[in-house]
Design an enzyme around this catalytic site. Structure first.
Site, short mmCIF file in Angstrom:
data_model
loop_
_atom_site.label_atom_id
_atom_site.label_comp_id
_atom_site.label_asym_id
_atom_site.label_seq_id
_atom_site.Cartn_x
_atom_site.Cartn_y
_atom_site.Cartn_z
N ASN A 12 0.86 -1.22 0.00
CA ASN A 12 0.14 -0.13 -0.04
C ASN A 12 0.78 1.33 -0.18
OD1 ASN A 12 -1.85 2.03 0.37
ND2 ASN A 12 -2.35 1.36 2.60
N TRP A 13 0.89 1.77 -1.11
CA TRP A 13 2.02 3.06 -1.24
C TRP A 13 1.41 4.32 -0.57
CZ3 TRP A 13 4.15 2.83 -7.12
CH2 TRP A 13 5.05 1.77 -6.98
N LYS A 14 0.18 4.27 -0.14
CA LYS A 14 -0.60 5.32 0.61
C LYS A 14 -0.39 6.50 -0.33
CE LYS A 14 0.03 3.05 4.76
NZ LYS A 14 0.32 3.20 6.25
N HIS A 100 -9.24 1.20 5.34
CA HIS A 100 -7.82 1.46 5.98
C HIS A 100 -7.94 2.27 7.52
CE1 HIS A 100 -3.77 2.42 7.04
NE2 HIS A 100 -3.40 1.36 6.14
N GLU A 102 -6.44 4.58 8.37
CA GLU A 102 -6.20 6.15 8.19
C GLU A 102 -7.30 6.79 7.48
OE1 GLU A 102 -2.40 5.36 5.85
OE2 GLU A 102 -1.48 4.78 7.77
N GLU A 170 -4.86 -5.09 10.79
CA GLU A 170 -3.62 -4.12 10.83
C GLU A 170 -3.98 -3.22 12.47
OE1 GLU A 170 -1.96 -2.70 6.93
OE2 GLU A 170 -3.54 -1.73 7.38
N GLY A 176 3.48 1.96 10.68
CA GLY A 176 4.43 3.06 10.57
C GLY A 176 5.35 3.33 12.06
N SER A 214 4.05 -2.14 10.22
CA SER A 214 5.44 -2.24 10.21
C SER A 214 6.24 -3.81 9.83
CB SER A 214 6.03 -2.35 11.97
OG SER A 214 5.62 -0.81 12.16
N GLY A 235 3.18 -1.11 4.15
CA GLY A 235 3.18 0.08 3.87
C GLY A 235 4.59 0.69 3.48
N GLY A 236 5.29 1.39 4.57
CA GLY A 236 6.60 1.91 4.15
C GLY A 236 7.73 0.89 3.31
P1 13P Z 1 3.61 0.26 7.49
O1 13P Z 1 3.98 -0.79 6.72
O2 13P Z 1 4.22 1.27 6.93
O3 13P Z 1 3.61 -0.04 9.03
O4 13P Z 1 2.00 0.30 7.06
C1 13P Z 1 1.22 -0.48 6.95
C2 13P Z 1 -0.10 -0.20 6.50
O5 13P Z 1 -0.93 0.64 6.90
C3 13P Z 1 -0.57 -0.97 5.15
O6 13P Z 1 -1.75 -0.65 4.89
#
Ligand code: 13P
Length: 252
Positions: A12-14, A100, A102, A170, A176, A214, A235-236
């Site tokens: 997920n590149w956000k 998600h 967020e 999640e 993150g 993470s 994510g990251g």
């Molecule tokens: P991180 O891997 O950066 O913790 O993010 C997880 C995430 O929110 C994937 O949707």
């Protein structure tokens, strides 16, 4: 990981990536995937909507699939700035993340809204990835399983099956932050999700339940080995092919 469920490693590149920076990363991922003609897992990247068309064309013919990060519940209409599931499908997406944390936090998306978006994804022929997860306050208040039950029961689309719906667990506090639950904690929540699914749908044993929060190369193997974990939502560590590939490698 289970033999009966094909793992899914999803990035997920956000809100990250421009054509110039994203293109070489996707090309590198496609190249690495190309070295595995018979992959044992599905690989997915969910870029920002602005990059969908470009990433779909770069990934064409490879094992790397492309998805959206969000959709509107309606097919079309007066919703300035929104994107429908049909538009994602039209751009070449095969999956759509919904709910998600967020979006639940930044845009006040309730379970009912998430469910409507997941149903829109199914209507458009996309696979919905429905995210659930507790906050730190909820975890510390011993509410994790109650929160997860509520989200699973009320965010899943009507008509969910193992082929059109994926769940991603999640924990909000793990996103993150570099913090992850213990493998035992992950096992407990995933077993609980599977139990909830069992009371909601016929083919629940075949539904993929991902872990996200993470995940990185150094902890992926341990997390992917947990019972009922059928892949990762990353994510990251999905932004660069060199970081994402070791996670894909745990199952390919
Ligand atoms: P991180 O891997 O950066 O913790 O993010 C997880 C995430 O929110 C994937 O949707």
């Amino acid at each position: 990981m289970s033999k009966q469920r094909r793992p899914l490693i999803a990035g997920n590149w956000k809100m990250n990536g421009l054509v110039g920076s994203a293109t070489p990363e996707l090309q590198e991922l496609v190249k690495r995937a190309g070295d595995h003609p018979d992959p044992k897992c599905d690989i997915l990247i969910c870029p920002p909507a602005t990059l969908l068309y470009e990433m779909v064309s770069l990934a064409e013919g490879s094992a790397v699939k492309i998805g959206g990060q969000n959709c509107h519940a309606n097919e079309s209409g007066a919703h300035t700035g929104d994107i429908s599931a049909e538009m994602l499908k039209d751009a070449g997406a095969e999956y759509c993340i919904v709910g998600h944390s967020e979006r639940r936090a930044d845009h006040g998306e309730s379970n009912a809204v998430v469910k409507a978006k997941a149903e829109a994804a199914l209507r458009a022929g996309l696979i919905a990835i429905v995210c659930v997860g507790e906050t730190l306050v909820e975890r510390e208040g011993d509410k994790t399983l109650d929160v997860i039950s509520d989200q699973v029961r009320n965010s899943l689309p009507g008509g969910a099956t193992a082929s059109n719906t994926v769940i991603a667990y999640e924990p909000v506090w793990a996103i993150g932050t570099g913090k992850t639950p213990t493998p035992e904690n992950v096992a407990d929540v995933h077993a609980h999700i599977r139990k909830e699914l069992g009371s909601m749908m016929g083919d629940s044993d075949s539904v993929r339940v991902l872990y996200g929060g993470s995940v990185k190369g150094s902890n992926a193997a341990e997390l992917m080995a947990v019972e009922n974990v059928d892949g990762a939502l990353v994510g990251g560590a999905s932004l660069k092919a060199v970081d994402f590939w070791p996670i894909v490698s745990t199952c390919i």
